[in-house]
Motif scaffolding. Structure first.
Motif, mmCIF file in Angstrom:
data_model
loop_
_atom_site.group_PDB
_atom_site.id
_atom_site.type_symbol
_atom_site.label_atom_id
_atom_site.label_comp_id
_atom_site.label_asym_id
_atom_site.label_seq_id
_atom_site.Cartn_x
_atom_site.Cartn_y
_atom_site.Cartn_z
ATOM 1 N N TYR C 257 41.629 36.872 34.786
ATOM 2 C CA TYR C 257 41.615 35.422 34.605
ATOM 3 C C TYR C 257 41.290 34.677 35.886
ATOM 4 N N ASN C 258 40.780 35.379 36.871
ATOM 5 C CA ASN C 258 40.525 34.752 38.166
ATOM 6 C C ASN C 258 39.054 34.392 38.292
ATOM 7 N N PRO C 259 38.717 33.097 38.143
ATOM 8 C CA PRO C 259 37.292 32.727 38.162
ATOM 9 C C PRO C 259 36.620 33.065 39.496
ATOM 10 N N ALA C 260 37.384 33.123 40.554
ATOM 11 C CA ALA C 260 36.785 33.413 41.853
ATOM 12 C C ALA C 260 36.230 34.831 41.932
ATOM 13 N N GLU C 261 36.714 35.717 41.052
ATOM 14 C CA GLU C 261 36.251 37.109 41.104
ATOM 15 C C GLU C 261 35.651 37.549 39.782
ATOM 16 N N GLY C 262 35.019 36.614 39.077
ATOM 17 C CA GLY C 262 34.328 36.998 37.841
ATOM 18 C C GLY C 262 35.182 36.907 36.604
#
Lengths: 339, 200, 656
Positions: C257-262
């Motif tokens: 769920y981490n947009p910073a890592e895809g």
């Protein structure tokens, strides 16, 4: 076990429900039924239509149910003919239901089509950046030094659609000003778009509408709609760096500010304070509210807020100031001077 | 009112193979649940894939050596699995014991190969979302393999230690069914983990 | 007597003279002994009887309902006036999260499954539920999960990100500590329990029906539970996966769920709501079955349109899976997709409408009697139809974009959940209380109970529609006085007082009736379905003889000397397995004896679940104990059962 008469009981059940339904919602300052722009008006009209249809359907269903309960039974009720007739009526009711639903779907889709983007091409674009628990509104321009960021207060020209490109710096928030438009979520990692347009000058309150943590309840903002030239003047004023303090107390306040922990979070353009953790304070004195719409902007409220933010918004990231009483007063008067 | 016996079920058998019996419905119920999870996990893989341009993002593709060997092994295991199932349905205890032992050994080898597969993934679960979903897909399947290997080992032991009754043969048949399920799901998961980055 | 490998034996149809009273008494004694519920302290943990487990499940769910109610009362006190200081934001956020979480996961779904656990085996004419040890395991896993989250609440570590815990708020960056982990793991506990019961229900309904109960003779309540069980099976994997991702993100650093890592914040919403929308139908569809049972009995007529009713249950189950994006209309998804979800969300009203119209038709042609259960059904119609209509308005994207995440939605879902599920449930409890306990609940108190709840409910929740229109968002711990929301909030709080009174009245009525209510007898209501054919409460073996069903309305179509099955062993826990379509007898089957192992397994499983919130080492550490308890659970009896199983291995050449 038919010890009581059934009719008064049954009638009461239906009547009380019926009366409840009669009291429909009405307007208020943050009400969707007080539309001040084309989008909100479209939605309000759609809403009233749907509610009216639903009310009629409800009354019909309740009335038929009540009558079914209260009617005189007859010997022919169990006959095959009656059963067939009942079947036809039920099928008819289903068909009418389906027709109503199809109509509502079509009406809703039609209303929706007019809402996704404004009709006019002359638009203003503003970036909306959500934070826990405040809003940054950024007006871009050709020159980066002319970018304007105002926290918690969005100025828009009357009668002009304003495109909002929304994103979040942390968790999901939702931008919502009911007088003008439906809500749009701010999602980290992507940009969502919506638009608003105010047809009348005024101040419209909005509020975060997606639970975002401790102070979700107090993450409000105001939309100030003014005529185009007033808007342009406001924008021009916002582009100016912070006013030079004129009095001694204000000057002292600025010095204290720049030497205290305030600068770890706040920007005041024209000074060395350039942190972007918290709202920009360059023109804080001219804003209508502080603490994300929580308090009207006045000396007293500013004092209350800066003195002890957690007492106003428990869980806020802004700590109590830790200054001496004189320094504190100086800072407050400096901030008030930043119009 | 007194009752009137009209059907006498005493001649009926005390168990049944396959969907006629009760256990099959439990096994199938759990296969549907686990299958739904596999489907969802695969959908998540492709959902995340569509969010980025490069896949894997700044990481090399997984190596296919051990994975393919494992695939061939467990596909081949369908044969002893089928023999075990048929032997069970014939109540042939000797053959059931033999094939269950074979399957247990294959299962252990498959787990060993699976351990090596992890080292060949060329990513960690905490590198990025790609690493996370790849490790998750592989681990979801590994948990099923491991559970079935342990399960199968216990059943094998039971068939040697006893008591062996007719219903135990139904258990063997159900166990084989579950192994087919695990083999079948490996195919789309294998293709997704090892070839989706190469083909898409 | 030979029992072959499936083909050789066939049931024998013959008419015998009536068995004599002495034989019946002997049979009764033997069945009582065979099916006895283990006594004593340890015995309590080893019970596998579906009625006992069903009662425990219902009682436990009700305790959680009361806890959820107290949490709601706290919320209403805080919101009664503007700028209130009764609960600060941190506490309020925990309270509203726990209210939703407890109600949805620890009350609503479990209580519906509990009613099925108790009633379905009785209604289909068998002696116990399928996989009884799994049933016991399921209850304890549910109990321990509930205890975990209540204890978490008591140590100020209750989840606080809402009952659907959106990321990134519930993720590792924005919810420190273990609050969100307790929430996510509660999902695991309750989903494991629910899935187990769902599989049992499917197996029981498909394979253990009494002979003669073909598919088109299955009672509507049983159909509703079958549809619910399938919904559970297909919906819950999504949330198990989603909550596992959340736990992994928080515990071991994955990036789902981490947009910073895809990763993607919306992925959570898709996974959750793919489960979450069917979840509300999982809660609602059983209530539809209960309403059918009550309406039939209190009009003394079969429900009108049986086939249409069954088809609409099934249709609701299917369509319910295609609606989930209507929870995400504000997230900026493409317009064309949203229009599909609008249409689907509207269309699902059609099967619900069919049900309402058929019930009205049933009332029309029947002889309605307004006993308490029927009052609750009328209340259900009045409240649920309103909730359904507000749901139709919510299906419209533009309208939803104004009222989404406001008190309008809060009003809507309480109308459909309380009106659509809890009112039928209370009615059902009044209805089946005599069967479960042997005593009638007080009718006078019942009428008072109904009115308190009905008025209390409407006074509490109707104003919330208006508050939503006036711009009051959800999940706010307070609001400014200038907004003008104060008066309606105060009215809502006043209504809540009535609701609490109604809840207390129900508990009082239940307890007093349990102790001193009128003795009910087998069939006080002249009911339609099979559970009324046996004593109240049913004996531990349910039926002296497995009945042979003669029509769709097992009791009303029963002949004077009811036909029964004979030949099932009474000296072991033998049940009859029949075929899916026509319920023809297929084979007899010995269910396992009570055992302490499912309980022990639930202890290890729960320890594993709780442990893995704190460390990944919980997994390797739990493997051995889990294996041991599972072996204990499944290892067959040490002495071959000369009565049920064949004792010897058969030679290879004995083909079927």
């Amino acid at each position: 076990m038919r010890g009581r008469s059934t009719r008064p009981h049954a009638a009461c059940v239906w009547l009380s429900q019926f009366l409840m339904v009669l009291t429909v919602g009405c307007a208020g300052n943050q009400s969707m039924f007080n539309p001040q722009g084309p989008a909100a008006r479209r939605i309000a009209d759609l809403g009233l239509l749907m509610i009216a249809i639903c009310l009629v359907v409800y009354l019909v269903v309740i009335a038929v149910a009540a009558w079914s309960l209260l009617r005189q039974r007859q010997a022919s009720d169990d006959s095959a003919q009656t059963t067939a007739r009942l079947g036809a009526i039920v099928a008819g009711a289903v068909a009418v239901t389906a027709a109503i639903l199809v109509t509502l779907t079509a009406v809703s889709a039609a209303a929706g089509r007019g809402l996704t983007s404004p009709t006019s091409q002359d638009t203003v674009t503003v970036d909306v950046i959500g934070h826990q628990w405040w809003w940054a509104f950024q007006y871009r321009s050709d020159k980066p030094q002319d970018f304007v960021t105002t926290p918690n207060e969005l100025h828009v020209p009357v009668g002009v659609p304003v495109i909002l490109r929304a994103q979040s710096r942390d968790v999901i928030h939702s931008f919502w000003v009911p007088n003008l438009q439906g809500k749009r979520d701010l999602i980290p990692g992507q940009i969502t778009t919506t638009w608003i347009q105010a047809d009348r000058a005024g101040v419209y309150r909005g509020q975060c509408a997606e639970f975002c943590g401790h102070q979700h309840a107090k993450m409000a903002f105001v939309v100030v709609a003014e005529p185009m030239d007033a808007f342009q003047q406001w924008l021009q004023r916002q582009r100016q760096p912070a006013a030079e303090p004129t009095g001694d107390q204000e000057r002292h306040g600025r010095d204290v500010f720049l030497q205290s922990t305030c600068v770890t979070c706040h920007t005041i353009r024209g000074t060395d304070a350039g942190a972007r953790v918290g709202p920009e304070l360059t023109h804080v004195g001219s804003r209508q509210t502080i603490a994300a719409g929580t308090l009207p902007n006045s000396v007293e409220h500013l004092r209350m807020w800066v003195a002890n933010p957690p007492s106003i918004k428990p869980g806020t990231r802004m700590p109590p100031h830790g200054l001496s009483p004189e320094d504190f007063e100086a800072v407050v008067s400096y901030l008030r001077s930043l119009e | 009112m007194s009752s009137r016996p009209v059907i006498d079920v005493s001649p009926l058998p005390k168990f049944a193979f396959g969907h006629k019996g009760l256990i099959w419905w439990g096994t199938t119920g759990f296969m549907v649940i686990e299958g739904s999870m596999f489907v969802m996990a695969l959908i998540v893989y492709f959902y995340l894939r569509l969010k980025v341009d490069q896949w894997p993002p700044s990481l090399p593709n997984p190596d296919i050596g051990f994975a393919t060997a494992n695939l061939l092994l467990i596909l081949a295991s369908c044969l002893p699995n089928a023999f075990a199932k048929k032997a069970a349905e014939r109540f042939d205890l000797g053959k059931v014991r033999l094939w269950l032992v074979v399957l247990s050994l294959i299962g252990v080898v498959a787990l060993v190969l699976r351990a090596f597969e992890y080292t060949q993934l060329n990513c960690r679960w905490d590198d990025n979302a790609y690493g996370s979903i790849v490790w998750l897909l592989l681990s979801l399947h590994t948990v099923h393999v491991a559970t079935d290997v342990v399960d199968g080992a216990v059943l094998t032991a039971l068939m040697f230690i006893g008591p062996v009754t007719d219903r135990r043969f139904v258990d063997v048949s159900e166990n084989s069914l579950y192994w087919y399920f695990i083999v079948a799901w490996w195919i789309p998961i294998y293709l997704t983990i090892y070839f989706a980055p190469r083909w898409l | 007597m030979e029992s072959g490998s499936g083909q050789s034996g066939a049931p024998v149809e013959r008419v015998e003279p009536y068995p004599d009273a002495a034989a019946e008494a002997r049979l009764r004694r033997q069945l009582e002994e065979t099916w006895h519920v283990p006594a004593g302290f340890l015995g309590w943990f080893a019970v596998t009887d579906h009625r006992t487990i069903g009662r425990r499940y219902i009682a436990t769910a009700f305790v959680f309902f009361l806890i959820g109610g107290v949490l709601a009362a706290l919320m209403r006190i805080q919101l009664a006036v503007p700028d209130n200081h009764f609960l600060g934001p941190d506490l309020y956020n925990q309270v509203f999260t726990m209210h939703g979480t407890v109600m949805m996961f620890l009350f609503a779904v479990p209580v519906m499954e509990a009613m099925a656990v108790y009633l379905v085996p009785l209604m289909v004419g068998t002696r116990n539920i399928a996989f009884p040890r799994l049933n016991t395991f399921s209850y304890f896993v549910y109990l321990f999960g509930g205890i975990m989250v209540i204890v978490a609440m008591l140590v100020n570590s209750a989840p606080d990100a809402g009952w659907f815990a959106y990321v990134p708020l519930s993720g590792p960056d924005y919810t420190p500590g273990k609050r969100a982990d307790f929430w996510a793991q509660l999902i695991t506990f309750t989903e494991v329990a629910a899935l187990a019961v769902a599989v049992e229900i499917v197996a029981t309904v498909f394979k253990m029906r009494a002979p003669g109960m073909s598919l088109n003779r299955i009672p509507l309540f049983v159909w509703s539970m079958l549809v619910t069980a399938f919904m559970i099976i297909f919906a819950m994997p999504a949330v198990v996966l989603g909550s596992t991702f959340l736990l992994l993100d928080r515990l071991v650093g994955t990036h789902f769920y981490n947009p910073a890592e895809g990763g993607d914040a919306l992925l959570w919403q898709h996974l959750f709501w793919f489960f979450g929308h069917p979840e509300v139908y999982i809660i609602f569809v059983p209530a539809l079955g209960m309403v059918s049972a009550i309406v039939a009995t209190f009009t003394q007529r079969p429900i009108f349109g049986y086939r249409a009713m069954v088809l609409s249950l099934v249709a609701t189950g299917f369509i319910g899976f295609g609606l989930w994006v209507h929870h995400m209309f504000a997230t900026g998804l493409p317009q064309l997709g949203l229009t599909y979800f609008t249409a689907a969300s509207m269309i699902i009203s059609i099967p619900s409408g069919v049900q309402i119209f058929c019930w009205i038709a049933s009332i029309w042609r029947g002889h309605p009697r307004l006993a308490t259960p029927m009052l609750f059904v009328l209340g259900f119609i009045a409240i649920f139809v309103l909730g359904g209509l507000s749901g139709v308005t919510l299906a419209s994207v533009p309208f939803d974009l104004q009222v989404h995440d406001t008190y309008y939605v809060v009003a809507h879902f309480h109308y459909v959940l309380l009106g659509g599920a809890v009112f039928p449930l209370i009615g059902a409890l009044y209805f089946w209380f005599p069967k479960i306990t042997g005593r009638m609940m007080s009718e006078r108190l019942g009428v008072l109970n109904f009115w308190t709840l009905f008025i209390g409910f409407n006074v509490t929740f109707f104003p919330m529609h208006i508050l939503g229109f006036q711009g009051m968002p959800r999940r706010v711990y307070t609001y400014p006085a200038e907004m003008g929301w104060g008066p309606l909030n105060l009215v809502a709080t006043a209504g809540a007082v009535l609701l609490i009174a109604g809840g207390a009245l129900f508990v009082f009525n239940a307890v007093r009736s349990y102790v001193a209510g009128t003795i009910a007898g087998d069939d006080p209501w002249h009911g339609e379905t099979l559970e009324w054919a046996t004593a109240s409460p049913p004996p531990v073996y349910n039926f002296l003889h497995i009945p042979v069903i003669e029509g769709r309305h097992a009791m009303w179509d029963r002949s004077l000397a009811p036909p029964v099955v004979t030949g099932l062993r009474s000296d072991c826990r033998e049940v009859l397995i029949t075929d899916v379509m026509g319920a023809e007898p297929v084979h007899a089957y010995e269910l396992p004896e009570p055992s302490i192992w499912p309980f022990l397994c639930s202890i290890v499983t729960s320890a594993f679940f709780v442990g893995s919130i704190f460390t990944p080492w919980a997994l390797p550490v739990s493997i051995l104990p889990l294996t041991v308890t599972l072996i204990g659970w499944f290892w067959p009896k040490p002495h071959p059962n000369l009565r049920g199983d064949q004792p010897l291995v058969r030679p290879v050449e004995a083909e079927g």
